[in-house]
Design an enzyme around this catalytic site. Structure first.
Site, PDB file in Angstrom:
ATOM      1  N   GLY A  13     -41.718  -1.086  34.448  1.00  0.00           N
ATOM      2  CA  GLY A  13     -42.069  -0.761  32.681  1.00  0.00           C
ATOM      3  C   GLY A  13     -42.602   1.012  33.200  1.00  0.00           C
ATOM      4  O   GLY A  13     -43.348   1.183  32.528  1.00  0.00           O
ATOM      5  N   VAL A  64     -35.796  -5.772  34.483  1.00  0.00           N
ATOM      6  CA  VAL A  64     -36.761  -6.785  34.877  1.00  0.00           C
ATOM      7  C   VAL A  64     -36.027  -7.967  35.108  1.00  0.00           C
ATOM      8  O   VAL A  64     -36.695  -9.093  36.324  1.00  0.00           O
ATOM      9  CB  VAL A  64     -37.873  -6.911  35.266  1.00  0.00           C
ATOM     10  CG1 VAL A  64     -38.567  -5.233  36.044  1.00  0.00           C
ATOM     11  CG2 VAL A  64     -38.809  -6.693  34.146  1.00  0.00           C
ATOM     12  N   ASN A  91     -45.976  -4.475  35.161  1.00  0.00           N
ATOM     13  CA  ASN A  91     -46.758  -3.316  33.965  1.00  0.00           C
ATOM     14  C   ASN A  91     -45.346  -3.746  33.423  1.00  0.00           C
ATOM     15  O   ASN A  91     -46.319  -4.406  32.013  1.00  0.00           O
ATOM     16  CB  ASN A  91     -46.436  -2.254  34.167  1.00  0.00           C
ATOM     17  CG  ASN A  91     -46.751  -1.086  33.296  1.00  0.00           C
ATOM     18  OD1 ASN A  91     -47.669  -1.349  32.389  1.00  0.00           O
ATOM     19  ND2 ASN A  91     -46.034  -0.845  32.860  1.00  0.00           N
ATOM     20  N   SER A 146     -53.154  -8.909  29.409  1.00  0.00           N
ATOM     21  CA  SER A 146     -53.725  -8.613  28.124  1.00  0.00           C
ATOM     22  C   SER A 146     -54.451  -9.494  27.780  1.00  0.00           C
ATOM     23  O   SER A 146     -54.721 -11.117  27.650  1.00  0.00           O
ATOM     24  CB  SER A 146     -52.903  -8.551  27.307  1.00  0.00           C
ATOM     25  OG  SER A 146     -53.181  -8.738  25.571  1.00  0.00           O
ATOM     26  N   TYR A 160     -45.664 -13.901  22.810  1.00  0.00           N
ATOM     27  CA  TYR A 160     -46.160 -12.360  24.295  1.00  0.00           C
ATOM     28  C   TYR A 160     -47.696 -12.699  24.286  1.00  0.00           C
ATOM     29  O   TYR A 160     -47.576 -12.994  25.827  1.00  0.00           O
ATOM     30  CB  TYR A 160     -47.092 -11.403  22.807  1.00  0.00           C
ATOM     31  CG  TYR A 160     -47.671 -10.085  24.092  1.00  0.00           C
ATOM     32  CD1 TYR A 160     -46.799  -9.123  24.624  1.00  0.00           C
ATOM     33  CD2 TYR A 160     -48.830 -10.139  23.831  1.00  0.00           C
ATOM     34  CE1 TYR A 160     -47.491  -8.591  25.239  1.00  0.00           C
ATOM     35  CE2 TYR A 160     -49.224  -9.110  24.591  1.00  0.00           C
ATOM     36  CZ  TYR A 160     -49.146  -8.048  25.547  1.00  0.00           C
ATOM     37  OH  TYR A 160     -49.313  -7.219  25.725  1.00  0.00           O
TER      38      TYR A 160
HETATM   39  N1  LIG Z   1     -50.720  -0.925  25.127  1.00  0.00           N
HETATM   40  C1  LIG Z   1     -51.781  -1.762  25.118  1.00  0.00           C
HETATM   41  O1  LIG Z   1     -52.276  -1.449  24.230  1.00  0.00           O
HETATM   42  C2  LIG Z   1     -51.527  -2.716  25.483  1.00  0.00           C
HETATM   43  C3  LIG Z   1     -52.708  -4.062  25.382  1.00  0.00           C
HETATM   44  C4  LIG Z   1     -52.417  -4.912  26.556  1.00  0.00           C
HETATM   45  C5  LIG Z   1     -51.728  -4.760  27.491  1.00  0.00           C
HETATM   46  N2  LIG Z   1     -50.691  -4.178  27.539  1.00  0.00           N
HETATM   47  C6  LIG Z   1     -49.847  -4.191  28.676  1.00  0.00           C
HETATM   48  O2  LIG Z   1     -50.053  -3.223  29.147  1.00  0.00           O
HETATM   49  C7  LIG Z   1     -48.534  -2.490  29.496  1.00  0.00           C
HETATM   50  C8  LIG Z   1     -48.031  -1.821  29.620  1.00  0.00           C
HETATM   51  O3  LIG Z   1     -47.681  -1.920  28.990  1.00  0.00           O
HETATM   52  P1  LIG Z   1     -47.615  -0.096  27.143  1.00  0.00           P
HETATM   53  O4  LIG Z   1     -47.778  -0.154  25.981  1.00  0.00           O
HETATM   54  O5  LIG Z   1     -47.533   0.861  28.154  1.00  0.00           O
HETATM   55  O6  LIG Z   1     -46.194  -0.673  27.069  1.00  0.00           O
HETATM   56  P2  LIG Z   1     -44.559   0.225  26.741  1.00  0.00           P
HETATM   57  O7  LIG Z   1     -43.819  -0.084  25.944  1.00  0.00           O
HETATM   58  O8  LIG Z   1     -45.490   2.086  25.651  1.00  0.00           O
HETATM   59  O9  LIG Z   1     -43.857   1.213  27.764  1.00  0.00           O
HETATM   60  C9  LIG Z   1     -42.979  -0.256  29.162  1.00  0.00           C
HETATM   61  C10 LIG Z   1     -42.407   0.657  29.506  1.00  0.00           C
HETATM   62  O10 LIG Z   1     -41.866  -0.799  29.885  1.00  0.00           O
HETATM   63  C11 LIG Z   1     -40.144  -0.575  29.894  1.00  0.00           C
HETATM   64  N3  LIG Z   1     -39.660  -1.735  29.466  1.00  0.00           N
HETATM   65  C12 LIG Z   1     -38.932  -2.964  29.168  1.00  0.00           C
HETATM   66  N4  LIG Z   1     -38.595  -3.964  28.893  1.00  0.00           N
HETATM   67  C13 LIG Z   1     -38.512  -3.286  31.106  1.00  0.00           C
HETATM   68  C14 LIG Z   1     -37.657  -4.344  31.395  1.00  0.00           C
HETATM   69  N5  LIG Z   1     -36.713  -5.403  30.664  1.00  0.00           N
HETATM   70  N6  LIG Z   1     -36.689  -3.696  32.126  1.00  0.00           N
HETATM   71  C15 LIG Z   1     -38.029  -2.671  32.999  1.00  0.00           C
HETATM   72  N7  LIG Z   1     -38.864  -1.738  32.238  1.00  0.00           N
HETATM   73  C16 LIG Z   1     -39.064  -2.551  30.775  1.00  0.00           C
HETATM   74  C17 LIG Z   1     -39.915  -0.180  28.408  1.00  0.00           C
HETATM   75  O11 LIG Z   1     -38.876   1.406  28.596  1.00  0.00           O
HETATM   76  C18 LIG Z   1     -40.782   1.363  28.234  1.00  0.00           C
HETATM   77  O12 LIG Z   1     -40.888   2.372  28.746  1.00  0.00           O
HETATM   78  C19 LIG Z   1     -47.550  -4.530  29.892  1.00  0.00           C
HETATM   79  O13 LIG Z   1     -47.446  -5.322  30.201  1.00  0.00           O
HETATM   80  C20 LIG Z   1     -48.399  -4.569  28.021  1.00  0.00           C
HETATM   81  O14 LIG Z   1     -47.980  -5.922  27.761  1.00  0.00           O
HETATM   82  C21 LIG Z   1     -51.094  -3.039  27.114  1.00  0.00           C
END
Ligand SMILES: NC(=O)c1ccc[n+]([C@@H]2O[C@H](COP(=O)([O-])OP(=O)(O)OC[C@H]3O[C@@H](n4cnc5c(N)ncnc54)[C@H](O)[C@@H]3O)[C@@H](O)[C@H]2O)c1
Length: 252
Positions: A13, A64, A91, A146, A160
């Site tokens: 991701g 994934v 990720n 998270s 989630y």
């Molecule tokens: N953004 C936040 O505030 C936040 C807070 C806590 C935890 N997180 C965690 O951080 C990580 C990244 O989050 P983010 O905000 O950067 O997400 P995002 O949605 O901005 O980016 C994630 C990327 O993952 C890709 N993706 C989605 N499904 C997929 C799959 N099946 N196979 C491969 N790629 C896939 C998407 O195309 C996207 O480009 C995640 O695990 C999320 O749970 C984020």
């Protein structure tokens, strides 16, 4: 410190936001990065940016949650880079789809998306890389999670959180099983990140920021620096841990 020259890192991701920041930082520390995303154009954009900055990267678009697609794609990237994956950053965790609502509003069909992505997505990539790591006597697995895995919140993320807490449990057991082979597995539990600003109205972002002790959202490259530590030789004594990286928000 935290040099990663000669290492191959797979970041799932990684086509935008937090994953992109991690890919950029790992590459800067010397790792060759396999940039995964569901979308080829996102993965290619980040891999190209890493190359332009003088790093090593290949893009590897796959879902994934689909082991049969993920395994050949990882093997092809490993063949191109000439070495197996030594560092895995799970990720990918934000599923596309209609799961972000209170439990009572969800149908059983809507439960699956975030659970599949957060549990099976990480299990699949771990399965693909773990034997090579154990046989080589060195490996690093970083699971991005998270605070919602451990803290109840009325913001429509129960499924989630079910996925995140499930995979956290797995990682603790994996760490206990593979520590003897020089492989560590840790969890980085993130708080709210800067990319929220692009999906939420500014007043809502402001209200959320006011609950964070450092008074700002998380930054992808700052998270990347923590991942670089967990991916480096220097963190070899730490495994099976859940580390909150959230600007000081208290989780329980
Ligand atoms: N953004 C936040 O505030 C936040 C807070 C806590 C935890 N997180 C965690 O951080 C990580 C990244 O989050 P983010 O905000 O950067 O997400 P995002 O949605 O901005 O980016 C994630 C990327 O993952 C890709 N993706 C989605 N499904 C997929 C799959 N099946 N196979 C491969 N790629 C896939 C998407 O195309 C996207 O480009 C995640 O695990 C999320 O749970 C984020």
């Amino acid at each position: 410190m935290f040099k990663l020259e000669g290492r191959i890192a797979l970041v799932t991701g990684a086509g935008q936001s937090v994953g992109e920041g991690m890919a950029r930082v790992l590459a800067r520390q010397g790792a060759a990065v396999i940039v995964n995303d569901l979308y080829g154009e996102r993965a290619s954009r980040v891999a190209d940016a890493v190359l332009k900055a003088g790093g090593k990267a290949v893009s590897a678009p796959f879902d994934v949650t689909d082991l049969s697609a993920a395994e050949p794609a990882v093997r092809a990237a490993e063949a191109e880079l000439g070495h197996h994956v030594d560092i895995l950053v799970n990720n990918a965790g934000i599923a596309e789809g209609d799961w972000n609502r209170p439990f009572r509003e969800l149908t059983p069909e809507q439960w699956r998306l975030p659970i599949d992505l957060n549990i099976y997505g990480s299990l699949n990539t771990t399965k693909i890389v773990i034997d090579n790591m154990c046989e080589a006597g060195w490996g690093r697995i970083v699971q991005i999670s998270s605070g919602s895995a451990r803290t109840g919140q009325n913001i429509g993320v129960s499924m989630y959180a079910a996925g995140k807490s499930g995979i956290e449990g797995f990682v603790r057991h994996l760490a206990a099983e593979v520590g003897q082979f020089g492989v560590t597995a840790n969890i980085l539990a993130l708080g709210l990140q800067a990319n929220l600003g692009s999906t939420m109205p500014p007043e809502q972002v402001k209200a959320l920021v006011s609950t964070i002790p450092i008074g700002r959202l998380g930054d992808p490259e700052e998270v990347g620096a923590a991942v670089a530590y967990l991916a480096a030789d220097e963190s070899g004594g730490m495994t099976g841990q859940t580390i909150d990286f959230n600007g000081g928000t208290q989780t329980r």
